[in-house]
Design a protein around this motif. Structure first.
Motif, PDB file in Angstrom:
ATOM      1  N   GLY A  61     -18.953 -16.413  43.829  1.00  0.00           N
ATOM      2  CA  GLY A  61     -17.641 -16.160  43.238  1.00  0.00           C
ATOM      3  C   GLY A  61     -17.162 -14.744  43.516  1.00  0.00           C
ATOM      4  N   HIS A  62     -18.067 -13.786  43.401  1.00  0.00           N
ATOM      5  CA  HIS A  62     -17.679 -12.392  43.623  1.00  0.00           C
ATOM      6  C   HIS A  62     -17.329 -12.121  45.084  1.00  0.00           C
ATOM      7  CE1 HIS A  62     -20.000 -11.089  39.735  1.00  0.00           C
ATOM      8  NE2 HIS A  62     -18.915 -11.810  39.494  1.00  0.00           N
ATOM      9  N   VAL A  63     -18.038 -12.773  45.989  1.00  0.00           N
ATOM     10  CA  VAL A  63     -17.727 -12.606  47.410  1.00  0.00           C
ATOM     11  C   VAL A  63     -16.376 -13.247  47.724  1.00  0.00           C
ATOM     12  CG1 VAL A  63     -18.420 -13.233  49.774  1.00  0.00           C
ATOM     13  CG2 VAL A  63     -20.141 -12.401  48.153  1.00  0.00           C
ATOM     14  N   THR A  64     -16.157 -14.457  47.206  1.00  0.00           N
ATOM     15  CA  THR A  64     -14.883 -15.156  47.415  1.00  0.00           C
ATOM     16  C   THR A  64     -13.717 -14.319  46.911  1.00  0.00           C
ATOM     17  OG1 THR A  64     -16.073 -17.229  47.052  1.00  0.00           O
ATOM     18  CG2 THR A  64     -13.676 -17.346  46.990  1.00  0.00           C
ATOM     19  N   GLU A  65     -13.914 -13.781  45.709  1.00  0.00           N
ATOM     20  CA  GLU A  65     -12.913 -12.930  45.062  1.00  0.00           C
ATOM     21  C   GLU A  65     -12.595 -11.688  45.927  1.00  0.00           C
ATOM     22  OE1 GLU A  65     -13.853 -12.225  40.670  1.00  0.00           O
ATOM     23  OE2 GLU A  65     -14.465 -10.324  41.575  1.00  0.00           O
ATOM     24  N   ALA A  66     -13.632 -11.046  46.432  1.00  0.00           N
ATOM     25  CA  ALA A  66     -13.435  -9.827  47.238  1.00  0.00           C
ATOM     26  C   ALA A  66     -12.727 -10.153  48.547  1.00  0.00           C
ATOM     27  CB  ALA A  66     -14.775  -9.154  47.508  1.00  0.00           C
ATOM     28  N   LEU A  67     -13.082 -11.302  49.142  1.00  0.00           N
ATOM     29  CA  LEU A  67     -12.441 -11.688  50.399  1.00  0.00           C
ATOM     30  C   LEU A  67     -10.965 -11.973  50.192  1.00  0.00           C
ATOM     31  CD1 LEU A  67     -15.156 -14.024  52.007  1.00  0.00           C
ATOM     32  CD2 LEU A  67     -14.457 -11.743  52.810  1.00  0.00           C
ATOM     33  N   SER A  68     -10.632 -12.695  49.124  1.00  0.00           N
ATOM     34  CA  SER A  68      -9.221 -13.050  48.973  1.00  0.00           C
ATOM     35  C   SER A  68      -8.404 -11.850  48.492  1.00  0.00           C
ATOM     36  CB  SER A  68      -9.044 -14.290  48.091  1.00  0.00           C
ATOM     37  OG  SER A  68      -9.432 -14.000  46.790  1.00  0.00           O
ATOM     38  N   ALA A  69      -8.978 -11.003  47.667  1.00  0.00           N
ATOM     39  CA  ALA A  69      -8.228  -9.817  47.215  1.00  0.00           C
ATOM     40  C   ALA A  69      -7.948  -8.863  48.375  1.00  0.00           C
ATOM     41  CB  ALA A  69      -8.983  -9.099  46.109  1.00  0.00           C
ATOM     42  N   ILE A  98      -9.514  -9.481  54.200  1.00  0.00           N
ATOM     43  CA  ILE A  98     -10.222  -9.277  55.472  1.00  0.00           C
ATOM     44  C   ILE A  98     -10.777 -10.613  55.974  1.00  0.00           C
ATOM     45  CG2 ILE A  98     -10.830  -6.860  54.988  1.00  0.00           C
ATOM     46  CD1 ILE A  98     -13.766  -7.838  54.536  1.00  0.00           C
ATOM     47  N   PRO A  99     -10.915 -10.756  57.300  1.00  0.00           N
ATOM     48  CA  PRO A  99     -11.542 -11.975  57.813  1.00  0.00           C
ATOM     49  C   PRO A  99     -12.983 -12.052  57.285  1.00  0.00           C
ATOM     50  CG  PRO A  99     -10.723 -10.580  59.624  1.00  0.00           C
ATOM     51  CD  PRO A  99     -10.590  -9.793  58.366  1.00  0.00           C
ATOM     52  N   PRO A 100     -13.403 -13.215  56.795  1.00  0.00           N
ATOM     53  CA  PRO A 100     -14.763 -13.321  56.246  1.00  0.00           C
ATOM     54  C   PRO A 100     -15.836 -12.845  57.229  1.00  0.00           C
ATOM     55  CG  PRO A 100     -13.528 -15.309  55.763  1.00  0.00           C
ATOM     56  CD  PRO A 100     -12.649 -14.473  56.642  1.00  0.00           C
ATOM     57  N   SER A 130     -32.353  -4.563  34.890  1.00  0.00           N
ATOM     58  CA  SER A 130     -31.533  -4.685  33.687  1.00  0.00           C
ATOM     59  C   SER A 130     -30.407  -5.698  33.845  1.00  0.00           C
ATOM     60  CB  SER A 130     -30.934  -3.321  33.356  1.00  0.00           C
ATOM     61  OG  SER A 130     -30.125  -2.894  34.439  1.00  0.00           O
ATOM     62  N   GLY A 131     -30.184  -6.155  35.075  1.00  0.00           N
ATOM     63  CA  GLY A 131     -29.074  -7.071  35.302  1.00  0.00           C
ATOM     64  C   GLY A 131     -27.754  -6.351  35.557  1.00  0.00           C
ATOM     65  N   LEU A 132     -27.752  -5.024  35.398  1.00  0.00           N
ATOM     66  CA  LEU A 132     -26.527  -4.254  35.651  1.00  0.00           C
ATOM     67  C   LEU A 132     -26.076  -4.362  37.101  1.00  0.00           C
ATOM     68  CD1 LEU A 132     -27.293  -0.998  33.615  1.00  0.00           C
ATOM     69  CD2 LEU A 132     -25.372  -2.557  33.232  1.00  0.00           C
ATOM     70  N   ILE A 133     -26.980  -4.766  37.976  1.00  0.00           N
ATOM     71  CA  ILE A 133     -26.643  -4.877  39.396  1.00  0.00           C
ATOM     72  C   ILE A 133     -25.538  -5.932  39.611  1.00  0.00           C
ATOM     73  CG2 ILE A 133     -28.341  -6.662  40.043  1.00  0.00           C
ATOM     74  CD1 ILE A 133     -27.401  -3.532  42.125  1.00  0.00           C
ATOM     75  N   VAL A 134     -25.406  -6.864  38.677  1.00  0.00           N
ATOM     76  CA  VAL A 134     -24.384  -7.917  38.846  1.00  0.00           C
ATOM     77  C   VAL A 134     -22.964  -7.347  38.746  1.00  0.00           C
ATOM     78  CG1 VAL A 134     -23.486 -10.113  37.964  1.00  0.00           C
ATOM     79  CG2 VAL A 134     -25.953  -9.803  38.286  1.00  0.00           C
ATOM     80  N   PRO A 135     -22.597  -6.667  37.624  1.00  0.00           N
ATOM     81  CA  PRO A 135     -21.265  -6.040  37.605  1.00  0.00           C
ATOM     82  C   PRO A 135     -21.117  -4.915  38.631  1.00  0.00           C
ATOM     83  CG  PRO A 135     -22.510  -5.492  35.609  1.00  0.00           C
ATOM     84  CD  PRO A 135     -23.271  -6.574  36.311  1.00  0.00           C
ATOM     85  N   ILE A 136     -22.181  -4.167  38.865  1.00  0.00           N
ATOM     86  CA  ILE A 136     -22.098  -3.092  39.856  1.00  0.00           C
ATOM     87  C   ILE A 136     -21.884  -3.688  41.248  1.00  0.00           C
ATOM     88  CG2 ILE A 136     -23.414  -1.260  41.036  1.00  0.00           C
ATOM     89  CD1 ILE A 136     -24.688  -0.582  38.297  1.00  0.00           C
ATOM     90  N   GLY A 137     -22.635  -4.734  41.555  1.00  0.00           N
ATOM     91  CA  GLY A 137     -22.507  -5.389  42.862  1.00  0.00           C
ATOM     92  C   GLY A 137     -21.123  -5.982  43.079  1.00  0.00           C
ATOM     93  N   ARG A 138     -20.546  -6.497  42.000  1.00  0.00           N
ATOM     94  CA  ARG A 138     -19.185  -7.046  42.082  1.00  0.00           C
ATOM     95  C   ARG A 138     -18.204  -5.939  42.452  1.00  0.00           C
ATOM     96  NH1 ARG A 138     -16.182  -9.953  36.998  1.00  0.00           N
ATOM     97  NH2 ARG A 138     -14.599 -11.089  38.201  1.00  0.00           N
ATOM     98  N   TRP A 139     -18.379  -4.780  41.820  1.00  0.00           N
ATOM     99  CA  TRP A 139     -17.513  -3.641  42.109  1.00  0.00           C
ATOM    100  C   TRP A 139     -17.719  -3.177  43.558  1.00  0.00           C
ATOM    101  CZ3 TRP A 139     -18.943   1.395  43.436  1.00  0.00           C
ATOM    102  CH2 TRP A 139     -17.855   2.310  43.517  1.00  0.00           C
ATOM    103  N   VAL A 140     -18.967  -3.126  44.013  1.00  0.00           N
ATOM    104  CA  VAL A 140     -19.262  -2.701  45.389  1.00  0.00           C
ATOM    105  C   VAL A 140     -18.552  -3.611  46.390  1.00  0.00           C
ATOM    106  CG1 VAL A 140     -21.089  -2.504  47.146  1.00  0.00           C
ATOM    107  CG2 VAL A 140     -21.487  -1.600  44.839  1.00  0.00           C
ATOM    108  N   LEU A 141     -18.632  -4.921  46.154  1.00  0.00           N
ATOM    109  CA  LEU A 141     -17.985  -5.876  47.061  1.00  0.00           C
ATOM    110  C   LEU A 141     -16.480  -5.672  47.093  1.00  0.00           C
ATOM    111  CD1 LEU A 141     -20.033  -9.076  46.199  1.00  0.00           C
ATOM    112  CD2 LEU A 141     -19.674  -8.198  48.528  1.00  0.00           C
ATOM    113  N   ALA A 142     -15.871  -5.494  45.916  1.00  0.00           N
ATOM    114  CA  ALA A 142     -14.422  -5.309  45.837  1.00  0.00           C
ATOM    115  C   ALA A 142     -14.001  -4.016  46.537  1.00  0.00           C
ATOM    116  CB  ALA A 142     -13.974  -5.304  44.378  1.00  0.00           C
ATOM    117  N   GLU A 143     -14.725  -2.946  46.235  1.00  0.00           N
ATOM    118  CA  GLU A 143     -14.392  -1.625  46.766  1.00  0.00           C
ATOM    119  C   GLU A 143     -14.583  -1.566  48.296  1.00  0.00           C
ATOM    120  OE1 GLU A 143     -13.175   0.818  45.033  1.00  0.00           O
ATOM    121  OE2 GLU A 143     -13.552   2.617  46.232  1.00  0.00           O
TER     122      GLU A 143
END
Ligand code: C2E
Ligand code: MG
Ligand code: MG
Ligand code: MG
Length: 288
Positions: free
Chosen positions: A133-141, A144-146, A84-97
């Motif tokens: 973009g989502h990985v970059t965002e999660a790293l800078s927020a 943590i060391p990449p 369904s493509g829902l994995i994109v917003p869900i995956g973004r949240w997973v990375l951030a969390e």
């Protein structure tokens, strides 16, 4: 009409398939609001160093608790989220969390090598244009060391357009994150995969680890997989270690790391923290 439509048409009316299709549609409908409703959580399974049994990191695993349907496992809903493509917003949240949690644990439990956090990434995320973009965002927020972020991909996630996938993976590695090949050995092209893509970590699937309770011939397969990883200078992680015999055998093979119920199930955040505190206390003191 159905009679002349041929055999393929009949398949659509197979009651089992119809039920499965309806379930997927219903799951997709329910999943659409799940993130905002706070029904998704992460649990964390420790990754231990086989030589010392110290916790060196965690793998974040998604859990969905639906108020009516109850707990629904990722094997059921991740495929729906992908389609369904829902994995994109869900995956973004997973990375951030997951990175936010890793940052907190790294501060509370400093190590020479900071605690790692592994996050599963699906085919659909990799194919879309937003993962970098989502990985970059999660790293800078999180700050943590990449290199403490490990992105886990399965080879089945990569059967399409290999050169595009290779380009995406190279961009991710350029950020300094590490890449793990998950469920290694279960796909049809594991070895050609290793040649084509630069990975840092090999995760030996638990179907092979369970062979360590069987015949010597079966154990030879695990021996071969660990050797392959070592020869290529990859970090080797054994998945699904459930018995002390499996652990001892893997240690004798000089497999680096392990995960599995023998050490710990995937844990809620507070339980994972307790385990980390224990691991700190058990750590041998560095010589003065
Ligand atoms: P995986 O990444 O290969 O994760 C390992 C699975 O094995 C997890 O199942 C874990 O709970 C289970 N496991 C760990 N130790 C043992 C053991 O000793 N014995 C046995 N029998 N099982 C063990 P889980 O949490 O149900 O996840 C299933 C799959 O769902 C994952 O396989 C991964 O492919 C996918 N998944 C989970 N979370 C995410 C996520 O955030 N994003 C994406 N895209 N996929 C996810
Ligand atoms: Mg994984
Ligand atoms: Mg796996
Ligand atoms: Mg898997």
């Amino acid at each position: 009409r159905a009679k002349t439509a041929g055999r393929a048409q009949w398949v659509v009316f197979d009651p089992e398939m119809r039920a499965a299709a309806l379930e997927r549609i219903e799951l997709e409908r329910q999943l659409t609001g799940a993130l905002e409703a706070g029904q998704l959580r992460l649990v964390y399974q420790p990754v231990v160093d086989l030589a010392t049994e110290r916790v060196v990191g965690f793998e974040a695993l998604l859990r969905w608790h639906h108020p009516v349907l109850g707990p629904i496992g990722p094997d059921r809903f991740v495929p729906v989220a992908e389609d369904s493509g829902l994995i994109v917003p869900i995956g973004r949240w997973v990375l951030a969390e997951a990175t936010r949690t890793a940052a907190r644990w790294q501060r509370a439990h400093p190590r020479d090598t900071p605690l790692s956090m592994a996050v599963n990434v699906s085919a659909r995320q990799l194919a879309g244009g937003t993962l970098l973009g989502h990985v970059t965002e999660a790293l800078s927020a999180s700050g943590i060391p990449p290199s403490s972020l490990v992105l886990e991909v399965t080879e089945t996630a990569l059967v399409t357009d290999r050169s595009a996938v290779a380009a995406r993976l190279a961009e991710l590695r350029a950020l300094g994150t590490r890449l793990a090949l998950d469920d290694f050995g279960t796909g049809y092209s594991s070895l050609s995969w290793l040649r084509q893509f630069d990975v840092d970590v090999l995760k030996i699937d638990r179907s092979f680890v369970s062979l360590l309770d069987g015949s010597p011939d079966d154990a030879a397969i695990v021996h071969g997989l660990v050797q392959l990883g070592r020869t290529l200078r990859l970090e080797v992680v054994a998945e699904g270690v459930e018995t002390a015999a499996q652990r001892d055998r893997l240690r004798a093979e000089r497999c680096d790391l392990a995960q599995g119920y023998l050490f710990a199930q995937p844990l809620e955040e507070p339980d994972a923290e307790l385990l980390l505190a224990d691991s700190d206390a058990a750590a041998p003191r560095a010589p003065a």
